[in-house]
Write an enzyme that holds these catalytic residues in place. Structure first.
Site, PDB file in Angstrom:
ATOM      1  N   LYS A  22       0.856  -1.215   0.000  1.00  0.00           N
ATOM      2  CA  LYS A  22       0.000   0.000   0.000  1.00  0.00           C
ATOM      3  C   LYS A  22       0.884   1.254   0.000  1.00  0.00           C
ATOM      4  O   LYS A  22       0.655   2.182  -0.769  1.00  0.00           O
ATOM      5  CB  LYS A  22      -0.870   0.023   1.249  1.00  0.00           C
ATOM      6  CG  LYS A  22      -1.565   1.353   1.497  1.00  0.00           C
ATOM      7  CD  LYS A  22      -2.426   1.384   2.729  1.00  0.00           C
ATOM      8  CE  LYS A  22      -1.725   1.672   3.997  1.00  0.00           C
ATOM      9  NZ  LYS A  22      -1.446   3.099   4.259  1.00  0.00           N
ATOM     10  N   ASN A  23       1.904   1.260   0.839  1.00  0.00           N
ATOM     11  CA  ASN A  23       2.713   2.477   1.007  1.00  0.00           C
ATOM     12  C   ASN A  23       3.731   2.666  -0.101  1.00  0.00           C
ATOM     13  O   ASN A  23       4.441   3.675  -0.117  1.00  0.00           O
ATOM     14  CB  ASN A  23       3.374   2.483   2.382  1.00  0.00           C
ATOM     15  CG  ASN A  23       2.329   2.639   3.485  1.00  0.00           C
ATOM     16  OD1 ASN A  23       1.172   2.961   3.192  1.00  0.00           O
ATOM     17  ND2 ASN A  23       2.708   2.360   4.701  1.00  0.00           N
ATOM     18  N   ARG A  93      -4.878  10.843   3.750  1.00  0.00           N
ATOM     19  CA  ARG A  93      -3.746  11.757   3.918  1.00  0.00           C
ATOM     20  C   ARG A  93      -2.748  11.654   2.782  1.00  0.00           C
ATOM     21  O   ARG A  93      -2.136  12.629   2.384  1.00  0.00           O
ATOM     22  CB  ARG A  93      -3.005  11.414   5.207  1.00  0.00           C
ATOM     23  CG  ARG A  93      -3.573  11.863   6.481  1.00  0.00           C
ATOM     24  CD  ARG A  93      -2.594  11.512   7.566  1.00  0.00           C
ATOM     25  NE  ARG A  93      -1.226  11.760   7.145  1.00  0.00           N
ATOM     26  CZ  ARG A  93      -0.677  12.957   7.088  1.00  0.00           C
ATOM     27  NH1 ARG A  93      -1.399  13.999   7.358  1.00  0.00           N
ATOM     28  NH2 ARG A  93       0.567  13.125   6.718  1.00  0.00           N
ATOM     29  N   CYS A 117      -4.661  12.416  12.276  1.00  0.00           N
ATOM     30  CA  CYS A 117      -5.510  11.225  12.441  1.00  0.00           C
ATOM     31  C   CYS A 117      -5.248  10.675  13.843  1.00  0.00           C
ATOM     32  O   CYS A 117      -4.560  11.299  14.642  1.00  0.00           O
ATOM     33  CB  CYS A 117      -5.196  10.199  11.356  1.00  0.00           C
ATOM     34  SG  CYS A 117      -3.575   9.514  11.561  1.00  0.00           S
ATOM     35  N   ARG A 122       0.480  14.794  12.400  1.00  0.00           N
ATOM     36  CA  ARG A 122       0.991  14.519  11.050  1.00  0.00           C
ATOM     37  C   ARG A 122       1.057  15.787  10.194  1.00  0.00           C
ATOM     38  O   ARG A 122       0.403  15.930   9.185  1.00  0.00           O
ATOM     39  CB  ARG A 122       0.162  13.419  10.393  1.00  0.00           C
ATOM     40  CG  ARG A 122       0.175  12.168  11.262  1.00  0.00           C
ATOM     41  CD  ARG A 122      -0.525  11.024  10.650  1.00  0.00           C
ATOM     42  NE  ARG A 122       0.276  10.426   9.578  1.00  0.00           N
ATOM     43  CZ  ARG A 122      -0.145   9.342   8.919  1.00  0.00           C
ATOM     44  NH1 ARG A 122      -1.305   8.816   9.211  1.00  0.00           N
ATOM     45  NH2 ARG A 122       0.581   8.834   7.955  1.00  0.00           N
ATOM     46  N   ASP A 308       4.799   0.760  12.029  1.00  0.00           N
ATOM     47  CA  ASP A 308       3.536   0.143  11.603  1.00  0.00           C
ATOM     48  C   ASP A 308       3.370  -1.272  12.146  1.00  0.00           C
ATOM     49  O   ASP A 308       2.278  -1.831  12.070  1.00  0.00           O
ATOM     50  CB  ASP A 308       3.432   0.110  10.073  1.00  0.00           C
ATOM     51  CG  ASP A 308       3.315   1.504   9.497  1.00  0.00           C
ATOM     52  OD1 ASP A 308       3.521   1.668   8.291  1.00  0.00           O
ATOM     53  OD2 ASP A 308       3.045   2.441  10.275  1.00  0.00           O
ATOM     54  N   ARG A 400      -8.831  -0.502   4.595  1.00  0.00           N
ATOM     55  CA  ARG A 400      -8.181   0.462   3.696  1.00  0.00           C
ATOM     56  C   ARG A 400      -6.758   0.001   3.362  1.00  0.00           C
ATOM     57  O   ARG A 400      -6.173   0.450   2.391  1.00  0.00           O
ATOM     58  CB  ARG A 400      -8.147   1.848   4.322  1.00  0.00           C
ATOM     59  CG  ARG A 400      -7.254   1.941   5.555  1.00  0.00           C
ATOM     60  CD  ARG A 400      -7.270   3.297   6.136  1.00  0.00           C
ATOM     61  NE  ARG A 400      -6.879   4.285   5.137  1.00  0.00           N
ATOM     62  CZ  ARG A 400      -6.975   5.584   5.321  1.00  0.00           C
ATOM     63  NH1 ARG A 400      -7.473   6.055   6.445  1.00  0.00           N
ATOM     64  NH2 ARG A 400      -6.582   6.437   4.396  1.00  0.00           N
TER      65      ARG A 400
END
Ligand code: EPZ
Length: 421
Positions: A22-23, A93, A117, A122, A308, A400
């Site tokens: 995802k990142n 974001r 968040c 952030r 994470d 997500r």
């Protein structure tokens, strides 16, 4: 609203295939705004965040097609708007990552402030510091920020990042790609996702060196062309399944993973007594070979222990012999899962950014709430070993960022189902 119902499950067993990261895919998609030709990205995971990024890019002028499962063709011959949609930015974001490419290609970008968040404020000050250093004029309104390149366009410079921010490194790398002369990003983030982005941009014709180190050099070029790229595997999803094998004392074969991206997680789990066999692109995690012990973890920018993985690892540490400490240094408020784990019977005390986790917890299923993507994953792991049934709400956070989450866990023997409230 949907919920997960997680029942105490036996040791997880079997194989799991890790999806594209995802990142990595989100910055890769943003970078296609820099190219005047068609780009193809493979191994794109089906995630809400990817759908939102597709929506955002389309609103800016990209023609996007899913030519086959997990393959996106993105063509941005012309950018029709340099303003990111408020609704989309509000939901994700990472939308801020279109700012650098818009500024580079069109000389201007206007993005609503991406809110904070659950895990922290952030801010985006380091992104803006980079744009300003390249010669952009910034206007910061109450609810938006705008960057406009000076008349002569952006000019390369040396930019020091006060913190090795992943997003700021990515955004500045993209903003600098057409800047006159050479740009250096010092104290740059070194995450594998930065390397993946630089590789993709270099395939399009960029001249980027040093990605993956703390100094990245970008030599300005005139334009970028087409590229074909496969997203790197998701190291955070892989880490989550390593912990699922460990916490359930199971035996799981993880495919499509780059173990080099997970050295701290492999090292810490081995310290706890988990057996991990590592291949080139796979690993076998055995949590069923004997007692497991406490350890201490401290999150740091890459190549340190990944923030994470902090919450899933903490869930695991409630089940081992002895007490552990967990120190979170990357985000200022990333212990939201502590109270939820506490409801399940975990004994965790926090003081500032340090948590003391008691082992041998007798976890009991109950109603808990996901507060962010990785905290939600931590609650699922705890639910797999807690007595009885755990109901997890706010699961949109989880969905997500994890593709086929339920299906992958169920295939390993987890008793987990998704119900509409
Ligand atoms: C990326 O977020 C990831 N998201 C995050 O993953 C990840 O936790 C984080 O990097 C750290 O590894 C994506 O890649 C889409 P940062 P990012 O900028 O870029 C401060 C997940 O669960 N900071 O490296 O937003 C910031 O407040 C998500 O998949 C500034 O002060 O992270 C934070 O404390 C969560 N000013 C620290 O740096 C800035 O301008 C790290 O943030 C930017 C950041």
């Amino acid at each position: 609203m949907a919920k997960y119902i997680v029942k105490q499950s036996g040791p997880l067993k079997g194989e799991v295939h890790i999806s594209g990261a995802k990142n990595a895919v989100l910055p890769l998609m943003a970078a296609t705004l820099l190219s005047e030709e068609k780009c193809v990205i493979r191994d794109v995971p089906h995630l809400r965040d990817v759908a939102l990024m597709k929506e955002l890019l389309s609103s800016l002028g990209s023609k996007i097609e899913e030519t086959e499962e997990h393959v996106l063709s993105i063509n941005t011959e012309d950018i029709v708007s340099t303003e990111a949609d408020f609704e989309i930015v509000n939901k994700m974001r990472a939308s801020i990552l279109v700012m650098g490419p818009l500024l580079a290609r069109k000389g201007r970008a206007r993005v609503p402030h991406p809110g904070g968040c659950a895990i922290g404020a952030r801010p985006i000050d380091l992104h803006l510091k980079g744009f300003e250093a390249l010669g952009a004029i910034l206007t910061v309104g109450d609810d938006y920020v705008e960057a406009v390149a000076g008349g002569q366009g952006l000019v390369g410079d040396t930019i020091y990042l006060d913190f090795p921010s992943v997003g700021a490194t990515e955004n500045i790398m993209m903003a600098a790609v057409f800047a006159e002369g050479t740009t250096y990003i010092e104290n740059a983030a070194e995450e594998p996702e930065i390397v993946d982005l630089a590789n993709f941009m270099n395939k399009m014709g960029a001249k980027i060196k040093g990605a993956g180190t703390d100094t990245i050099k970008i030599e300005g070029v005139k334009s970028l062309g087409s590229a074909n790229h496969t997203v790197i595997p998701d190291r955070i999803e892989a880490g989550t399944f390593m912990l699922a094998a460990a916490i359930t004392r199971g035996n799981v074969h993880i495919n499509n993973v780059l173990p080099d991206h997970l050295k701290p997680v492999i090292a810490k789990l081995r310290e706890c007594g988990v057996r991990i066999e590592v291949g080139d692109e796979d690993m076998i995690v055995r949590g069923n070979l004997g007692p497991q012990y406490a350890t201490d973890i401290k999150t740091l920018p890459y190549p340190g222990f990944p923030t994470d993985i902090q919450s899933p690892f903490m869930a695991y540490l409630t089940t081992v012999e002895g007490s552990s400490t967990v120190i979170e240094t990357v985000f200022e408020n990333r212990f939201m899962h502590v109270s939820q784990l506490g409801k399940m019977g975990a004994i965790i005390e926090t003081a500032g950014n340090k948590a003391s986790v008691k082992g041998n917890a007798k976890l009991r299923g109950c109603q808990v709430m996901a507060t962010d993507l990785r905290a939600g994953a931590a609650l699922v792991l705890a639910g797999l070993v807690a007595e009885g049934t755990t109901e997890i709400s706010e699961i949109y956070h989880i969905e997500r960022g994890y593709e086929y989450f339920i299906e992958k866990f169920a295939a390993l023997g987890a008793e987990i189902e998704r119900v509409e409230d």
